[in-house]
Enzyme design. Structure first.
Site, PDB file in Angstrom:
ATOM      1  N   ARG A  35       1.410  -5.729  33.825  1.00 25.25           N
ATOM      2  CA  ARG A  35       1.904  -4.950  34.246  1.00 25.25           C
ATOM      3  C   ARG A  35       1.757  -3.816  33.380  1.00 25.25           C
ATOM      4  NH1 ARG A  35       7.355  -2.341  33.828  1.00 25.25           N
ATOM      5  NH2 ARG A  35       8.074  -0.607  35.938  1.00 25.25           N
ATOM      6  N   HIS A  82       5.663   6.129  36.362  1.00 30.57           N
ATOM      7  CA  HIS A  82       6.908   5.706  34.950  1.00 30.57           C
ATOM      8  C   HIS A  82       7.128   7.147  34.401  1.00 30.57           C
ATOM      9  CE1 HIS A  82       7.729   1.950  32.441  1.00 30.57           C
ATOM     10  NE2 HIS A  82       8.348   3.122  31.415  1.00 30.57           N
ATOM     11  N   GLU A 133      12.412   2.924  36.974  1.00 26.01           N
ATOM     12  CA  GLU A 133      13.904   3.200  36.759  1.00 26.01           C
ATOM     13  C   GLU A 133      14.160   4.907  37.524  1.00 26.01           C
ATOM     14  OE1 GLU A 133      14.542   2.630  32.338  1.00 26.01           O
ATOM     15  OE2 GLU A 133      13.733   0.428  32.286  1.00 26.01           O
ATOM     16  N   ASN A 191      14.651  -4.318  35.507  1.00 29.47           N
ATOM     17  CA  ASN A 191      14.596  -3.908  34.093  1.00 29.47           C
ATOM     18  C   ASN A 191      16.264  -3.635  33.291  1.00 29.47           C
ATOM     19  OD1 ASN A 191      12.166  -3.462  34.639  1.00 29.47           O
ATOM     20  ND2 ASN A 191      12.310  -1.000  34.186  1.00 29.47           N
ATOM     21  N   TYR A 224      18.573  -4.965  30.375  1.00 31.98           N
ATOM     22  CA  TYR A 224      18.123  -4.715  28.453  1.00 31.98           C
ATOM     23  C   TYR A 224      19.970  -4.954  28.059  1.00 31.98           C
ATOM     24  CZ  TYR A 224      14.175  -2.646  28.314  1.00 31.98           C
ATOM     25  OH  TYR A 224      12.172  -2.555  28.971  1.00 31.98           O
ATOM     26  N   GLU A 276      11.060  -5.907  33.018  1.00 26.04           N
ATOM     27  CA  GLU A 276      11.231  -5.818  31.045  1.00 26.04           C
ATOM     28  C   GLU A 276      12.356  -5.985  31.144  1.00 26.04           C
ATOM     29  OE1 GLU A 276      11.500  -1.183  30.587  1.00 26.04           O
ATOM     30  OE2 GLU A 276       9.740  -1.043  32.039  1.00 26.04           O
TER      31      GLU A 276
HETATM   32  C1  GBH Z   1      13.167   1.319  29.599  1.00 25.14           C
HETATM   33  O1  GBH Z   1      14.000   2.128  30.335  1.00 25.14           O
HETATM   34  C2  GBH Z   1      12.076   1.739  30.036  1.00 25.14           C
HETATM   35  O2  GBH Z   1      11.288   1.382  31.319  1.00 25.14           O
HETATM   36  C3  GBH Z   1      10.857   1.670  28.914  1.00 25.14           C
HETATM   37  O3  GBH Z   1      10.252   3.000  29.449  1.00 25.14           O
HETATM   38  C4  GBH Z   1      11.590   1.644  27.685  1.00 25.14           C
HETATM   39  O4  GBH Z   1      10.243   2.080  26.759  1.00 25.14           O
HETATM   40  C5  GBH Z   1      11.703   0.727  27.557  1.00 25.14           C
HETATM   41  O5  GBH Z   1      12.779   0.019  28.506  1.00 25.14           O
HETATM   42  C6  GBH Z   1      12.493   0.624  25.878  1.00 25.14           C
HETATM   43  O6  GBH Z   1      13.716   1.951  26.221  1.00 25.14           O
HETATM   44  O7  GBH Z   1      22.232   6.576  28.130  1.00 25.14           O
HETATM   45  O8  GBH Z   1      23.592   4.923  26.697  1.00 25.14           O
HETATM   46  O9  GBH Z   1      22.723   4.247  28.621  1.00 25.14           O
HETATM   47  C7  GBH Z   1      15.043   1.378  29.293  1.00 25.14           C
HETATM   48  C8  GBH Z   1      16.371   2.161  29.850  1.00 25.14           C
HETATM   49  C9  GBH Z   1      18.957   3.040  29.954  1.00 25.14           C
HETATM   50  C10 GBH Z   1      18.290   2.000  27.369  1.00 25.14           C
HETATM   51  C11 GBH Z   1      19.334   4.563  29.030  1.00 25.14           C
HETATM   52  C12 GBH Z   1      18.537   3.314  26.943  1.00 25.14           C
HETATM   53  C13 GBH Z   1      20.175   5.034  26.888  1.00 25.14           C
HETATM   54  C14 GBH Z   1      21.790   4.587  26.483  1.00 25.14           C
HETATM   55  N1  GBH Z   1      17.270   3.066  29.154  1.00 25.14           N
HETATM   56  N2  GBH Z   1      19.523   3.163  27.840  1.00 25.14           N
HETATM   57  S1  GBH Z   1      22.704   4.733  27.778  1.00 25.14           S
END
Ligand code: GBH
Length: 531
Positions: A107, A152, A197, A339, A341, A409
């Site tokens: 991707r 993106h 996102e 996505n 995490y 992701e």
């Molecule tokens: C993704 O975003 C992206 O698609 C990618 O480009 C990026 O490199 C990857 O993940 C790693 O970051 O503001 O307190 O919520 C991740 C989604 C959501 C993670 C917001 C960070 C910030 C903390 N992001 N979050 S908060």
């Protein structure tokens, strides 16, 4: 109290005795489940984070180029993405790494300002098209399926100058751009993602300052951006469905980012807060597209409407879809890109929260993380909570009518190094959770992509936070790429369709500098809270 204390002692004993100290965090016990044969394993990247060549061969400035060139302080290490991992020149090595991993699918995203330097389809940059054609051909040559993210985050700055995603005409501009990609690549590309996102684009980019264009027009711009973006998504879905699918086949969806939301306590109010978080964040984008009824979630309409009225606006700050627009947007995806995490704990706010007006203020909930959750990541938000992944997959499967999910992701950030024990452990735990999601919960998951193939420009974190399975030596002239231990783990998972024999779902020590103390205290605190 008496009962609580003795129960506490008993639990303490049980936990210490059975040694499964942190099993509560994991996605489930150890099992022999394997991934289905046709399950898609992939790796993800994004143009703005890896390509570099920011002004080469006719590419114009993106909103990220613009932001970091004009505000170097925006990025932790004052770096930029001018060269990044130099994938514009090194794409053959990238494909070689993908082959080394043995994954089925790659991707990557297309840079809009590389393909259409004016932002409009009046001028198609032949060298931009050639770059992606070369990359796609190289993938196909080795039997790797290309998956293209159309957007993106790297809007042409020229379109930002005329309002970007708040300009209603962007629906047409984006459709023209997507049409150029379909025309050139739909014969070979069978998986398309309209947006990566969108909540980051709109909430953080237009409502906040955390993503480009860092507009900070909260309470207004995040809703306008979302409104246009959802229409643009639907328009492009219908274009693909009518004009290209009949010719070439293929699937198209959108990638939404979501944390899992766990109630902070067992109180009805906190349970409600967690539900409201998912409805007003993930649901803000998912409900219009994936629900049976379509449109924004009724609760969001109500909350923003009430606040707007109270704040003396003539109409709701949340724009309205007409019934035919609701219809036009509903059902416009073949799969649910997710996505994911990490996980948050939610509670209701009993006073105003966030800036007034803003999405956060409209919704009115408080989001924290348990300081005891394992982390050690260079990204402070990235706590390791595998059970959250499992619950989120089940939530999406149930809420959105068993839509096929592709995890586009998932990954972990550290400060660099090839011996990346924490990342190895993170993938073990999250893939274990995924196996339980598929086999035990019957969540409808069809694919999984690791973020990311290689270290890259991690937006405001610059090159400080490393998400790669491959280490990139950004100081070396040829941006040398080296497989990390996590790359070996991932390729063995892909090859065997299962977790390694020595995987231990109770072991979170890779995330802790004081393994014994932390691994004992964590579950006790968590259980005590539940009582
Ligand atoms: C993704 O975003 C992206 O698609 C990618 O480009 C990026 O490199 C990857 O993940 C790693 O970051 O503001 O307190 O919520 C991740 C989604 C959501 C993670 C917001 C960070 C910030 C903390 N992001 N979050 S908060």
């Amino acid at each position: 109290m008496e009962a609580k204390n003795s129960l506490f002692m008993l639990l303490l004993l049980v936990i210490i005795c059975n040694g499964n100290a942190q099993l509560y965090l994991s996605g489930g016990p150890k099992s022999n489940y394997t991934f289905p044969k046709d399950f898609l394993f992939g790796v993800s990247t994004a143009a703005a984070q890896i390509e570099g060549a920011w002004n080469e061969d006719g590419k114009s400035e993106s909103i990220w180029d613009h932001l970091v060139h004009n505000n170097p302080n925006f990025v932790k290490d004052h770096s930029n993405a001018d060269v990044a991992a130099d994938s514009y020149h090194l794409y053959k090595r990238d494909v070689e790494m993908i082959r080394e991993l043995g994954v089925d699918i790659y991707r990557f995203s297309v840079s809009w300002p590389r393909v259409l330097p004016t932002g409009f389809a009046n001028e198609v940059n032949p060298l931009g098209i050639q770059y992606y054609r070369n990359l796609i051909d190289e993938l196909v040559k080795y039997n790797i399926t290309p998956m293209v993210t159309i957007y993106h985050w790297d809007l042409p700055q020229k379109l930002q100058d005329i309002g970007g995603w708040t300009n209603a005409h962007i629906v047409d501009y984006y459709t023209d751009y997507a049409n150029v990609l379909f025309k050139n690549f739909a014969d070979k590309v069978k998986y398309w993602i309209t947006f990566n996102e969108p909540m980051q684009t709109c909430l953080e980019g237009y409502g906040g300052t955390y993503r480009a264009p860092a507009l900070n027009r909260h309470g207004i711009a995040e809703y306008l951006c979302t409104h246009n973006l959802l229409k643009a998504h639907a328009n492009v879905y219908h274009l693909f469905d009518k004009q290209y699918r009949p010719l070439y086949g293929g699937k198209i969806g959108m990638s939404l980012d979501s944390n899992w939301a766990e109630p902070k306590t067992n109180s009805t109010k906190d349970i409600e807060a967690a539900r409201l978080y998912l409805t007003t964040h993930l649901g803000w984008y998912a409900h219009p597209v994936y629900s049976t009824e379509g449109n924004y979630p009724p609760e969001l309409i109500k909350l923003v409407g009430q606040k707007s009225q109270k704040q003396n606006y003539s109409r709701s700050r949340l724009p309205e879809f007409t019934p035919s627009e609701v219809d036009f947007i509903r059902g416009t995806a073949d799969f649910f890109g997710l996505n994911h995490y990490t996980t948050y704990l939610l509670s209701m706010a009993d006073k105003e929260v966030g800036a007034i007006p803003s999405h956060a203020n409209d919704v009115g909930i408080i989001r924290v993380q348990d300081p005891n959750w394992p982390s050690k990541s260079s990204s402070d938000w990235l706590k390791v909570v595998p059970f959250g992944f499992r619950r989120l997959l089940q939530y999406i499967t149930k809420t959105y009518n068993n839509i096929p999910i592709i995890v586009t992701e998932n990954g972990y950030a550290d400060f660099s190094g090839v011996d990346d024990k924490a990342r190895v452990s993170y993938y073990g735990h999250y893939l274990n959770a995924l196996l339980h999601a598929i086999h035990v919960d019957k969540s409808n998951v069809h694919g999984y992509f690791a973020w990311s193939l290689m270290d890259n420009f991690e937006w405001d974190d610059g090159y400080v936070s490393r998400f790669g399975l491959y280490l990139v030596d950004f100081k070396s002239p040829n941006k040398t790429r080296t497989a990390k231990h996590s790359a070996k783990l991932y390729s063995s998972v892909v090859a065997t369709r299962g977790l390694p024999a020595d995987y231990d779902p109770a072991d979170f020590t890779a995330f802790s500098s004081a393994p014994i103390l932390v691994s004992t205290m964590l579950p006790l605190l968590a259980l005590y809270r539940l009582l």
